[in-house]
Design an enzyme around this catalytic site. Sequence first.
Site, PDB file in Angstrom:
ATOM      1  N   LYS A 165     -18.376  32.470 -44.767  1.00 53.68           N
ATOM      2  CA  LYS A 165     -17.204  32.837 -43.962  1.00 53.68           C
ATOM      3  C   LYS A 165     -16.421  33.958 -44.636  1.00 53.68           C
ATOM      4  O   LYS A 165     -15.994  34.919 -43.994  1.00 53.68           O
ATOM      5  CB  LYS A 165     -16.314  31.601 -43.744  1.00 53.68           C
ATOM      6  CG  LYS A 165     -16.952  30.572 -42.808  1.00 53.68           C
ATOM      7  CD  LYS A 165     -16.217  29.237 -42.754  1.00 53.68           C
ATOM      8  CE  LYS A 165     -17.031  28.243 -41.915  1.00 53.68           C
ATOM      9  NZ  LYS A 165     -16.404  26.933 -41.745  1.00 53.68           N
ATOM     10  N   GLN A 209     -12.060  23.432 -44.549  1.00 49.20           N
ATOM     11  CA  GLN A 209     -13.480  23.087 -44.436  1.00 49.20           C
ATOM     12  C   GLN A 209     -13.662  21.569 -44.452  1.00 49.20           C
ATOM     13  O   GLN A 209     -13.086  20.879 -45.297  1.00 49.20           O
ATOM     14  CB  GLN A 209     -14.263  23.748 -45.590  1.00 49.20           C
ATOM     15  CG  GLN A 209     -15.766  23.614 -45.486  1.00 49.20           C
ATOM     16  CD  GLN A 209     -16.356  24.368 -44.297  1.00 49.20           C
ATOM     17  OE1 GLN A 209     -15.826  25.380 -43.846  1.00 49.20           O
ATOM     18  NE2 GLN A 209     -17.458  23.869 -43.769  1.00 49.20           N
ATOM     19  N   ASP A 232     -10.357  27.261 -35.918  1.00 52.82           N
ATOM     20  CA  ASP A 232     -11.501  26.357 -35.749  1.00 52.82           C
ATOM     21  C   ASP A 232     -11.478  25.709 -34.369  1.00 52.82           C
ATOM     22  O   ASP A 232     -12.487  25.140 -33.923  1.00 52.82           O
ATOM     23  CB  ASP A 232     -11.422  25.221 -36.792  1.00 52.82           C
ATOM     24  CG  ASP A 232     -12.425  25.382 -37.921  1.00 52.82           C
ATOM     25  OD1 ASP A 232     -13.467  26.030 -37.699  1.00 52.82           O
ATOM     26  OD2 ASP A 232     -12.167  24.842 -39.006  1.00 52.82           O
TER      27      ASP A 232
END
Length: 398
Positions: A165, A209, A232
């Site tokens: 990422k 995460q 997200d």
Amino acid sequence: TKYVVFDKTGTLTKGVFDVTGIYPGRDFTEDELLEYAAYAESYSSHPISKSLREACGELDARRATDAQEIAGHGVRTMVDGHVVLAGNARMMDDSKITYTKNTGTGTVVYVARDGQFLGSVLIADEVKEHSKQAIAALKAQGVNPCLAVILVGENPASQVYVRGKVKDCGECGIKSLELRMPETTTQEELLAKIAELAADKTVNGILVQLPLPKQINEHAVIDAIPPEKDVDGFSPVNVGRMQTGQPCFLPCTPAGCIRMIESTGTKIDGKNAVVIGRSNIVGKPAALLLLAKNATVTVCHSHTANLKEICANADILVAAVGRAGFVTGDMVKPGAVVIDVGINRGADGKLHGDVNFEEASAVAGYITPVPGGVGPMTRAMLMKNTTQAAAMQNGVAI
Ligand code: GUN
């Protein structure tokens, strides 16, 4: 000769083209090279490599050997302005494909198997390219997109994902803050960090995460991320807006799956779509997005009876169970689009999808590889969401 060609928009085209040169390779990080080196061995026994070898039988021995070498590592080459993909479409090392330079004009030697091969790299590249241009435009207006990525603990898979990422952010011109917190971090400490980032106007996206260490409640953490920074698409506000068809940040993996399905030219409307898995990150949102596109959607899970029969009726099959090789060839309808979301590290140290690729690719119309399929696409969608977040927070249209 059958082979697969994607143009730069990720559209699949077939035809006979002359080789005119090499598509310039991307730069790979040392980590990626190491990772791909570890998989090189499995690539060379990859079914696509095998069919390449068979297809190359008509060539002289030297060329066939080179073709195997190329197939072993994945190839892409520029052909009449198109990019031909074979193998994984990822190169370990540009020097490995000097052979393609020597082919000059002539018949293309790069062949995929009869069932087409859906590599996502170029589709992901296209999404990233779009973000890159939008980011350049934002910067010209004084907006500098920034994504904060929080990694708690040492989960090896999470570390690889976070590195990917951060790398993609760099490629797109997004500033990234990689924030690492120890495995022993308390929920209060993590919430305090999120509150700090939420209040920071220079931070446009916040990503924590998952999974988190067991002392931390995942829901409490996701709830703490302001919806406008939730790139997200996991927060209850974004999930609710998605379910009701309102503008929102779509979760990156399912949104990427839809993009890949559509890139094949498959119309989702009216199709039977089966999603295996019901996680909040993939299964449930993938089902909702397919439903929003007018598919008839079935969600299967560990309690489902007749799984095989249900799957065998799927025009679109999304596998997100987290079990290596779970989907076998007899579960795939001939011609189906198979999207493999699984990333399972086997006892052999290699990555395996949820789909038995060798079996399923003999039946499927399109199938995504692991690695190199859903993963890069997910990250590209994250770049898109982050760009959007920066634009919205600054009242700038993109
Ligand atoms: N863990 C596995 N996939 C994801 C994802 O898309 N986002 C986050 N934050 N964590 C994940």
